[in-house]
Design an enzyme around this catalytic site. Structure first.
Site, PDB file in Angstrom:
ATOM      1  CG  ASP A   1      -2.181   0.805   1.038  1.00  7.67           C
ATOM      2  OD1 ASP A   1      -2.087   2.012   0.706  1.00  7.67           O
ATOM      3  OD2 ASP A   1      -3.272   0.235   1.203  1.00  7.67           O
TER       4      ASP A   1
ATOM      5  CG  ASP B   1       2.487   4.589  -7.054  1.00 11.27           C
ATOM      6  OD1 ASP B   1       1.412   4.184  -7.559  1.00 11.27           O
ATOM      7  OD2 ASP B   1       3.012   5.669  -7.380  1.00 11.27           O
ATOM      8  CB  VAL B   2      -0.856  -0.363  -7.927  1.00  9.58           C
ATOM      9  CG1 VAL B   2      -0.956  -1.145  -6.634  1.00  9.58           C
ATOM     10  CG2 VAL B   2      -1.927   0.715  -8.019  1.00  9.58           C
TER      11      VAL B   2
ATOM     12  CG  ASN C   1      -8.393  -4.352  -2.580  1.00  5.84           C
ATOM     13  OD1 ASN C   1      -9.609  -4.388  -2.735  1.00  5.84           O
ATOM     14  ND2 ASN C   1      -7.822  -3.512  -1.718  1.00  5.84           N
TER      15      ASN C   1
ATOM     16  CE1 TYR D   1     -13.959   2.054  -8.723  1.00  8.89           C
ATOM     17  CE2 TYR D   1     -16.264   1.445  -8.980  1.00  8.89           C
ATOM     18  CZ  TYR D   1     -15.025   1.243  -8.399  1.00  8.89           C
ATOM     19  OH  TYR D   1     -14.864   0.239  -7.478  1.00  8.89           O
TER      20      TYR D   1
ATOM     21  CE  LYS E   1     -12.466  -1.180  -9.580  1.00  7.43           C
ATOM     22  NZ  LYS E   1     -11.297  -1.870  -8.996  1.00  7.43           N
TER      23      LYS E   1
ATOM     24  CB  VAL F   1     -18.579  -2.903   1.032  1.00  4.35           C
ATOM     25  CG1 VAL F   1     -18.249  -3.222   2.480  1.00  4.35           C
ATOM     26  CG2 VAL F   1     -18.764  -4.187   0.217  1.00  4.35           C
TER      27      VAL F   1
ATOM     28  CB  THR G   1     -15.224   0.530   2.880  1.00 11.34           C
ATOM     29  OG1 THR G   1     -15.480   0.844   1.497  1.00 11.34           O
ATOM     30  CG2 THR G   1     -15.297  -0.993   3.069  1.00 11.34           C
TER      31      THR G   1
END
Length: 263
Positions: free
Chosen positions: A39, A61-62, A88, A157, A161, A192, A194
């Site tokens: 992360d 850092d993806v 993720n 977004y 996806k 969810v 979050t």
């Protein structure tokens, strides 16, 4: 006989410092895996510590190639291999299409699409027979119910996806044809509550699509046959399943964990 026992396996979870990623890391550890939290947020170090001895944290850092190289090397060297990769990490920036900022669109494309591309690249390289881990494994990507429904305010977004779904299927085909011994699947999480999920409800209300965040949540529940929002554990358990031998003949699949919302 099926089993969800991941004892002896090594997992790298991106975006694992909080939210869904944290829950996935906890579930993988509970199933017996050693987990590396990857992360950009330093809070990932505490998340790893909370998992107990034998787990770890690496700054990742993806969107950065060198960061992926370091993260995979660190995982293999510190934990002893790499058998499971959970791609993720992701971001969502709400906007009507008429108001989309190019910088926001680029950021979502970089994190959600490029981040998954680089994860697949480095995960497959590590797991294939000539890689530093070399024992095959499982890669689980996070798509979204947003890839299967037309929910307002999240067009970019949703597009990212949908791209994750296509990447998953092509990666599964390549891994199979080339004998990598790596299964590649994705999960379609429903909404969810979050930090990201709550932020989406607030944002779609703020731009005028719903009267309030509560109304936005109500609309999601109304679209969901199961009659509730998702829970972190719903998504985490699906990841453990796809990582386990119970899913040994499953690859190139998208698993909806959305209470039926996207059917």
């Amino acid at each position: 006989m099926t089993t969800y026992d991941l004892t002896g396996r090594i997992a790298l979870v991106t975006g694992g410092a909080q939210g869904l990623g944290q829950g996935m890391a906890q579930a993988l550890a509970a199933a017996g895996a050693k987990v590396m939290i990857g992360d950009v947020k330093a809070e990932g170090e505490q998340t790893a510590a909370d998992l107990g001895e034998g787990h770890g944290y690496v700054q990742l850092d993806v969107t950065d190639e060198a960061s992926w190289t370091t993260a995979v090397q660190h995982t293999v060297q510190q934990l002893g291999g790499l058998d499971i990769l959970v791609n993720n990490a992701g971001i969502e920036i709400t906007s009507l299409l008429t108001e989309v900022e190019a910088a926001d669109a680029r950021r979502m494309l970089e994190v959600n699409v490029l981040g998954t591309v680089l994860g697949l690249k480095h995960g497959l390289r590590a797991m294939r027979p000539d890689g530093p881990a070399g024992k095959g494994g499982a890669i689980i990507n996070m798509a979204s119910v947003a890839a299967t429904i037309a929910f307002p305010g999240i067009a970019v977004y949703s597009a990212t996806k949908s791209a994750v779904d296509r990447l998953t299927r092509v990666a599964a085909m390549e891994a199979g044809k080339l004998g990598y011994g790596v299964r590649v699947n994705c999960v379609y999480p429903g909404l969810v509550p979050t930090e990201m999920g709550a932020g989406l409800a607030n944002d779609v209300a703020q731009i005028g699509l719903f009267d309030s965040p509560e109304a936005a949540v109500g609309a999601v529940v109304e679209l969901t046959p199961s009659g509730r929002l998702g829970e972190v554990s719903d998504m985490a358990d699906a990841v453990v399943f796809l990582a386990s031998d119970a899913a040994r003949f499953i690859t190139g699949a998208g698993l909806p964990v959305d209470g039926g919302m996207g059917m």
